[in-house]
Design a protein around this motif. Structure first.
Motif, PDB file in Angstrom:
ATOM      1  N   VAL A   1     -23.839 -54.035  22.385  1.00  0.00           N
ATOM      2  CA  VAL A   1     -24.790 -53.978  21.266  1.00  0.00           C
ATOM      3  C   VAL A   1     -26.208 -53.782  21.797  1.00  0.00           C
ATOM      4  CG1 VAL A   1     -25.816 -55.260  19.350  1.00  0.00           C
ATOM      5  CG2 VAL A   1     -23.350 -55.351  19.727  1.00  0.00           C
ATOM      6  N   LEU A   2     -26.561 -54.515  22.848  1.00  0.00           N
ATOM      7  CA  LEU A   2     -27.898 -54.383  23.439  1.00  0.00           C
ATOM      8  C   LEU A   2     -28.127 -52.971  23.971  1.00  0.00           C
ATOM      9  CD1 LEU A   2     -30.551 -55.714  24.358  1.00  0.00           C
ATOM     10  CD2 LEU A   2     -29.389 -56.356  26.476  1.00  0.00           C
ATOM     11  N   CYS A   3     -27.127 -52.419  24.645  1.00  0.00           N
ATOM     12  CA  CYS A   3     -27.254 -51.054  25.180  1.00  0.00           C
ATOM     13  C   CYS A   3     -27.355 -50.029  24.052  1.00  0.00           C
ATOM     14  CB  CYS A   3     -26.067 -50.723  26.076  1.00  0.00           C
ATOM     15  SG  CYS A   3     -26.073 -51.594  27.654  1.00  0.00           S
ATOM     16  N   ALA A   4     -26.608 -50.243  22.981  1.00  0.00           N
ATOM     17  CA  ALA A   4     -26.679 -49.334  21.832  1.00  0.00           C
ATOM     18  C   ALA A   4     -28.080 -49.340  21.235  1.00  0.00           C
ATOM     19  CB  ALA A   4     -25.650 -49.744  20.779  1.00  0.00           C
ATOM     20  N   PHE A   5     -28.697 -50.527  21.175  1.00  0.00           N
ATOM     21  CA  PHE A   5     -30.063 -50.620  20.640  1.00  0.00           C
ATOM     22  C   PHE A   5     -31.073 -49.986  21.589  1.00  0.00           C
ATOM     23  CE2 PHE A   5     -34.093 -53.034  20.506  1.00  0.00           C
ATOM     24  CZ  PHE A   5     -34.524 -52.621  19.251  1.00  0.00           C
ATOM     25  N   LEU A   6     -30.963 -50.285  22.873  1.00  0.00           N
ATOM     26  CA  LEU A   6     -31.919 -49.762  23.856  1.00  0.00           C
ATOM     27  C   LEU A   6     -31.772 -48.259  24.092  1.00  0.00           C
ATOM     28  CD1 LEU A   6     -31.935 -52.610  26.538  1.00  0.00           C
ATOM     29  CD2 LEU A   6     -33.645 -52.140  24.770  1.00  0.00           C
ATOM     30  N   SER A   7     -30.674 -47.677  23.632  1.00  0.00           N
ATOM     31  CA  SER A   7     -30.513 -46.222  23.768  1.00  0.00           C
ATOM     32  C   SER A   7     -31.331 -45.454  22.727  1.00  0.00           C
ATOM     33  CB  SER A   7     -29.035 -45.840  23.652  1.00  0.00           C
ATOM     34  OG  SER A   7     -28.552 -46.114  22.352  1.00  0.00           O
ATOM     35  N   ILE A   8     -31.914 -46.171  21.755  1.00  0.00           N
ATOM     36  CA  ILE A   8     -32.756 -45.541  20.725  1.00  0.00           C
ATOM     37  C   ILE A   8     -34.169 -45.418  21.285  1.00  0.00           C
ATOM     38  CG2 ILE A   8     -33.538 -45.642  18.334  1.00  0.00           C
ATOM     39  CD1 ILE A   8     -31.237 -47.664  17.845  1.00  0.00           C
ATOM     40  N   ARG A   9     -34.556 -44.254  21.702  1.00  0.00           N
ATOM     41  CA  ARG A   9     -35.794 -44.047  22.468  1.00  0.00           C
ATOM     42  C   ARG A   9     -37.037 -44.441  21.676  1.00  0.00           C
ATOM     43  NH1 ARG A   9     -39.281 -39.623  23.368  1.00  0.00           N
ATOM     44  NH2 ARG A   9     -40.264 -39.671  25.436  1.00  0.00           N
ATOM     45  N   ASN A  10     -37.118 -44.085  20.413  1.00  0.00           N
ATOM     46  CA  ASN A  10     -38.307 -44.389  19.622  1.00  0.00           C
ATOM     47  C   ASN A  10     -38.543 -45.888  19.500  1.00  0.00           C
ATOM     48  OD1 ASN A  10     -38.836 -41.676  19.199  1.00  0.00           O
ATOM     49  ND2 ASN A  10     -37.752 -41.599  17.245  1.00  0.00           N
TER      50      ASN A  10
ATOM     51  N   PHE B   1     -25.668 -47.792  17.361  1.00  0.00           N
ATOM     52  CA  PHE B   1     -26.127 -49.148  17.043  1.00  0.00           C
ATOM     53  C   PHE B   1     -25.632 -49.586  15.670  1.00  0.00           C
ATOM     54  CE2 PHE B   1     -29.662 -52.010  15.581  1.00  0.00           C
ATOM     55  CZ  PHE B   1     -29.299 -53.080  16.369  1.00  0.00           C
ATOM     56  N   PHE B   2     -25.712 -48.694  14.687  1.00  0.00           N
ATOM     57  CA  PHE B   2     -25.194 -49.010  13.358  1.00  0.00           C
ATOM     58  C   PHE B   2     -23.692 -49.284  13.411  1.00  0.00           C
ATOM     59  CE2 PHE B   2     -28.787 -46.461  11.181  1.00  0.00           C
ATOM     60  CZ  PHE B   2     -29.611 -47.576  11.230  1.00  0.00           C
ATOM     61  N   GLY B   3     -22.988 -48.508  14.228  1.00  0.00           N
ATOM     62  CA  GLY B   3     -21.545 -48.718  14.373  1.00  0.00           C
ATOM     63  C   GLY B   3     -21.230 -50.093  14.938  1.00  0.00           C
ATOM     64  N   MET B   4     -21.981 -50.511  15.936  1.00  0.00           N
ATOM     65  CA  MET B   4     -21.759 -51.825  16.538  1.00  0.00           C
ATOM     66  C   MET B   4     -22.084 -52.947  15.560  1.00  0.00           C
ATOM     67  SD  MET B   4     -20.469 -51.089  19.386  1.00  0.00           S
ATOM     68  CE  MET B   4     -20.294 -52.802  19.909  1.00  0.00           C
ATOM     69  N   LEU B   5     -23.124 -52.769  14.749  1.00  0.00           N
ATOM     70  CA  LEU B   5     -23.455 -53.779  13.734  1.00  0.00           C
ATOM     71  C   LEU B   5     -22.346 -53.890  12.693  1.00  0.00           C
ATOM     72  CD1 LEU B   5     -27.269 -53.187  13.082  1.00  0.00           C
ATOM     73  CD2 LEU B   5     -26.186 -54.922  14.517  1.00  0.00           C
ATOM     74  N   LEU B   6     -21.784 -52.749  12.297  1.00  0.00           N
ATOM     75  CA  LEU B   6     -20.656 -52.770  11.355  1.00  0.00           C
ATOM     76  C   LEU B   6     -19.441 -53.469  11.957  1.00  0.00           C
ATOM     77  CD1 LEU B   6     -20.439 -49.329   9.491  1.00  0.00           C
ATOM     78  CD2 LEU B   6     -20.477 -51.604   8.476  1.00  0.00           C
ATOM     79  N   LEU B   7     -19.207 -53.208  13.230  1.00  0.00           N
ATOM     80  CA  LEU B   7     -18.106 -53.878  13.929  1.00  0.00           C
ATOM     81  C   LEU B   7     -18.275 -55.400  13.911  1.00  0.00           C
ATOM     82  CD1 LEU B   7     -17.281 -51.755  17.106  1.00  0.00           C
ATOM     83  CD2 LEU B   7     -15.643 -52.683  15.492  1.00  0.00           C
TER      84      LEU B   7
ATOM     85  N   TYR C   1     -15.706 -60.749  22.885  1.00  0.00           N
ATOM     86  CA  TYR C   1     -15.829 -60.947  24.322  1.00  0.00           C
ATOM     87  C   TYR C   1     -17.319 -60.854  24.680  1.00  0.00           C
ATOM     88  CZ  TYR C   1     -10.781 -60.355  24.774  1.00  0.00           C
ATOM     89  OH  TYR C   1      -9.425 -60.513  24.654  1.00  0.00           O
ATOM     90  N   PRO C   2     -17.751 -61.429  25.812  1.00  0.00           N
ATOM     91  CA  PRO C   2     -19.169 -61.328  26.204  1.00  0.00           C
ATOM     92  C   PRO C   2     -19.657 -59.883  26.306  1.00  0.00           C
ATOM     93  CG  PRO C   2     -18.053 -62.972  27.542  1.00  0.00           C
ATOM     94  CD  PRO C   2     -16.983 -62.283  26.736  1.00  0.00           C
ATOM     95  N   THR C   3     -18.739 -58.975  26.605  1.00  0.00           N
ATOM     96  CA  THR C   3     -19.131 -57.566  26.732  1.00  0.00           C
ATOM     97  C   THR C   3     -19.631 -56.979  25.407  1.00  0.00           C
ATOM     98  OG1 THR C   3     -16.772 -57.082  26.456  1.00  0.00           O
ATOM     99  CG2 THR C   3     -17.664 -56.984  28.688  1.00  0.00           C
ATOM    100  N   MET C   4     -19.263 -57.599  24.276  1.00  0.00           N
ATOM    101  CA  MET C   4     -19.737 -57.121  22.980  1.00  0.00           C
ATOM    102  C   MET C   4     -21.259 -57.213  22.907  1.00  0.00           C
ATOM    103  SD  MET C   4     -19.198 -55.927  19.916  1.00  0.00           S
ATOM    104  CE  MET C   4     -17.616 -56.241  19.145  1.00  0.00           C
ATOM    105  N   SER C   5     -21.828 -58.318  23.377  1.00  0.00           N
ATOM    106  CA  SER C   5     -23.286 -58.500  23.343  1.00  0.00           C
ATOM    107  C   SER C   5     -23.985 -57.456  24.209  1.00  0.00           C
ATOM    108  CB  SER C   5     -23.653 -59.909  23.827  1.00  0.00           C
ATOM    109  OG  SER C   5     -23.055 -60.893  23.023  1.00  0.00           O
ATOM    110  N   ILE C   6     -23.414 -57.187  25.386  1.00  0.00           N
ATOM    111  CA  ILE C   6     -24.006 -56.184  26.278  1.00  0.00           C
ATOM    112  C   ILE C   6     -23.962 -54.804  25.632  1.00  0.00           C
ATOM    113  CG2 ILE C   6     -23.823 -55.083  28.548  1.00  0.00           C
ATOM    114  CD1 ILE C   6     -22.450 -57.647  29.540  1.00  0.00           C
TER     115      ILE C   6
END
Length: 202
Positions: free
Chosen positions: A174-183, A133-139, A167-172
């Motif tokens: 980023v969302l998946c990267a965030f939702l992969s954080i279980r806590n 998620f941090f990587g995607m935010l930096l991107l 591209y629209p896939t960037m939003s998807i």
């Protein structure tokens, strides 16, 4: 109640981490960015060109990592699957040594974000971490600076052509990267459960 929240959070986190891994390692186009091979559209292309140019790791490692994405691209475009030995040629990575790139200095956030996204996708298969998620935010941060960079250095015409970098896939992704954080997902699911329960008994 708590066990159900954790169960739902685990399912969401597990699914999101796999989708995130798929988008990164099967090289779904996320953006447009100038790099050593011309235009990079995925974190894998960007980091591969950088690693080969700096000779940090052997070329066979880069080839092995790129090959699944090369197969996916061939199937998607209905083209023959490239030979393993031709992967670097397919990505124009054979002669990237010494080729200058804007990424090295002006857009270091994009390169670092790509590294973190790839590392986060790999680690996310085994453990829930915020690295991807941090990587995607930096991107996103680095890519958002690109139009301003072109406006200052190359004029208004190139500035207009540089605006469309996502591209629209960037939003998807980023969302998946965030939702992969279980806590974090546990907190979100708990919040929804509490809101639903409160409204139910009003």
């Amino acid at each position: 109640m708590a066990s159900k929240v954790r169960k739902w959070a685990t399912i969401i986190s597990f699914t999101a981490s796999r989708i995130f891994f798929f988008f990164i390692f099967f090289q779904i186009p996320l953006f447009r960015f100038p790099c050593r091979i011309g235009t990079c559209m995925t974190p894998m292309e960007l980091t591969s060109s950088q690693l080969l140019a700096s000779e940090v790791i052997p070329s066979w490692v880069v080839t092995a990592v790129l090959y699944p994405g090369a197969i996916a691209k061939a199937l998607f475009k209905d083209k023959p699957i490239p030979k393993y030995s031709d992967v670097l040629d397919t990505y124009k990575l054979k002669n990237v040594k010494g080729v200058p790139s804007l990424t090295d200095l002006q857009h270091i956030e994009v390169l670092v974000g790509s590294y973190l996204a790839i590392a986060g996708a790999m680690i996310g298969l085994y453990r829930s971490r915020r690295l991807g998620f941090f990587g995607m935010l930096l991107l996103i941060w680095g890519l958002s600076k690109e139009p301003l960079f072109y406006k200052r250095h190359e004029g208004l015409k190139n500035y207009k052509s540089a605006i469309s970098v996502y591209y629209p896939t960037m939003s998807i992704t980023v969302l998946c990267a965030f939702l992969s954080i279980r806590n974090d997902v546990i907190k979100i699911v708990s919040c929804f459960k509490w809101t639903f329960s409160k409204s139910k008994y009003k």
